[in-house]
Motif scaffolding. Structure first.
Motif, PDB file in Angstrom:
ATOM      1  N   VAL A 199       8.194   5.422  -2.743  1.00  0.00           N
ATOM      2  CA  VAL A 199       7.823   4.094  -3.241  1.00  0.00           C
ATOM      3  C   VAL A 199       6.965   4.281  -4.481  1.00  0.00           C
ATOM      4  O   VAL A 199       6.041   5.101  -4.484  1.00  0.00           O
ATOM      5  CB  VAL A 199       7.040   3.296  -2.176  1.00  0.00           C
ATOM      6  N   CYS A 228       4.904  -1.463  -6.446  1.00  0.00           N
ATOM      7  CA  CYS A 228       4.831  -2.102  -5.131  1.00  0.00           C
ATOM      8  C   CYS A 228       3.750  -3.180  -5.115  1.00  0.00           C
ATOM      9  O   CYS A 228       2.627  -2.967  -5.551  1.00  0.00           O
ATOM     10  CB  CYS A 228       4.515  -1.063  -4.063  1.00  0.00           C
ATOM     11  N   ALA A 229       4.142  -4.358  -4.606  1.00  0.00           N
ATOM     12  CA  ALA A 229       3.210  -5.488  -4.522  1.00  0.00           C
ATOM     13  C   ALA A 229       2.934  -5.872  -3.074  1.00  0.00           C
ATOM     14  O   ALA A 229       2.377  -6.937  -2.812  1.00  0.00           O
ATOM     15  CB  ALA A 229       3.761  -6.665  -5.302  1.00  0.00           C
ATOM     16  N   GLY A 230       3.353  -5.028  -2.143  1.00  0.00           N
ATOM     17  CA  GLY A 230       2.984  -5.235  -0.741  1.00  0.00           C
ATOM     18  C   GLY A 230       3.702  -6.360  -0.039  1.00  0.00           C
ATOM     19  O   GLY A 230       3.194  -6.885   0.950  1.00  0.00           O
ATOM     20  N   GLY A 267       6.220  -6.229   1.844  1.00  0.00           N
ATOM     21  CA  GLY A 267       6.510  -5.821   3.217  1.00  0.00           C
ATOM     22  C   GLY A 267       7.958  -5.990   3.648  1.00  0.00           C
ATOM     23  O   GLY A 267       8.280  -5.773   4.808  1.00  0.00           O
ATOM     24  N   LEU A 268       8.825  -6.359   2.718  1.00  0.00           N
ATOM     25  CA  LEU A 268      10.225  -6.543   3.107  1.00  0.00           C
ATOM     26  C   LEU A 268      10.879  -5.213   3.448  1.00  0.00           C
ATOM     27  O   LEU A 268      11.777  -5.146   4.291  1.00  0.00           O
ATOM     28  CB  LEU A 268      11.002  -7.245   1.989  1.00  0.00           C
ATOM     29  N   CYS A 269      10.421  -4.150   2.811  1.00  0.00           N
ATOM     30  CA  CYS A 269      10.950  -2.819   3.142  1.00  0.00           C
ATOM     31  C   CYS A 269      10.599  -2.467   4.586  1.00  0.00           C
ATOM     32  O   CYS A 269      11.434  -1.963   5.340  1.00  0.00           O
ATOM     33  CB  CYS A 269      10.387  -1.777   2.181  1.00  0.00           C
ATOM     34  N   VAL A 312       3.287  -0.823   5.290  1.00  0.00           N
ATOM     35  CA  VAL A 312       2.337  -1.311   4.284  1.00  0.00           C
ATOM     36  C   VAL A 312       0.927  -0.945   4.742  1.00  0.00           C
ATOM     37  O   VAL A 312       0.512  -1.271   5.852  1.00  0.00           O
ATOM     38  CB  VAL A 312       2.470  -2.832   4.087  1.00  0.00           C
ATOM     39  N   ALA A 356       3.132   0.044   0.179  1.00  0.00           N
ATOM     40  CA  ALA A 356       3.989   0.603   1.211  1.00  0.00           C
ATOM     41  C   ALA A 356       3.911   2.125   1.204  1.00  0.00           C
ATOM     42  O   ALA A 356       4.177   2.758   0.181  1.00  0.00           O
ATOM     43  CB  ALA A 356       5.434   0.148   1.006  1.00  0.00           C
ATOM     44  N   CYS A 380      13.605  -5.340  -1.795  1.00  0.00           N
ATOM     45  CA  CYS A 380      12.309  -5.216  -2.474  1.00  0.00           C
ATOM     46  C   CYS A 380      12.297  -6.011  -3.776  1.00  0.00           C
ATOM     47  O   CYS A 380      13.049  -5.698  -4.703  1.00  0.00           O
ATOM     48  CB  CYS A 380      12.009  -3.743  -2.765  1.00  0.00           C
ATOM     49  N   ALA A 425      10.202  -6.007  -6.073  1.00  0.00           N
ATOM     50  CA  ALA A 425       9.597  -5.265  -7.182  1.00  0.00           C
ATOM     51  C   ALA A 425      10.432  -4.051  -7.598  1.00  0.00           C
ATOM     52  O   ALA A 425      10.043  -3.316  -8.493  1.00  0.00           O
ATOM     53  CB  ALA A 425       8.193  -4.818  -6.775  1.00  0.00           C
ATOM     54  N   ALA A 470      10.658  -1.340  -6.115  1.00  0.00           N
ATOM     55  CA  ALA A 470       9.717  -0.226  -6.000  1.00  0.00           C
ATOM     56  C   ALA A 470      10.209   0.885  -5.080  1.00  0.00           C
ATOM     57  O   ALA A 470       9.605   1.953  -5.046  1.00  0.00           O
ATOM     58  CB  ALA A 470       8.373  -0.740  -5.502  1.00  0.00           C
ATOM     59  N   VAL A 471      11.268   0.626  -4.330  1.00  0.00           N
ATOM     60  CA  VAL A 471      11.782   1.655  -3.412  1.00  0.00           C
ATOM     61  C   VAL A 471      12.756   2.551  -4.167  1.00  0.00           C
ATOM     62  O   VAL A 471      13.729   2.075  -4.750  1.00  0.00           O
ATOM     63  CB  VAL A 471      12.489   1.011  -2.202  1.00  0.00           C
TER      64      VAL A 471
END
Ligand code: SF4
Length: 66
Positions: free
Chosen positions: A5, A10-12, A14-16, A26, A32, A54, A56, A58-59
């Motif tokens: 990540v 990442c903006a937290g 939490g969907l991941c 998270v 995360a 995600c 963002a 970010a993953v």
């Protein structure tokens, strides 16, 4: 598969974690953590779903890293 990540993106949301709770968590800082960076193949669809969801982007997934 290798999973990471980008903590700067990442903006937290939490969907991941919702998609793959065995791989993402998270933390208290709203970022995360990847708790299983080399997940078993059975988890790959959930990890890909987490990356897709995600907001963002970010993953990061390296599909070639076994
Ligand atoms: S869905 Fe994306 S932005 Fe949200 S916690 Fe997971 S990696 Fe971070």
């Amino acid at each position: 598969m290798k999973v990471s990540v980008d903590e700067w993106l990442c903006a937290g949301h939490g969907l991941c974690e919702a998609a793959a709770p065995d791989v993402f968590e998270v933390n208290d800082e709203g970022i995360a953590d990847v708790t299983d960076p080399n997940p078993a193949e059975a988890l790959w669809p959930a990890v890909r779903e987490g990356a897709r969801l995600c907001p963002a982007d970010a993953v990061l997934i390296d599909e070639d890293d076994a």
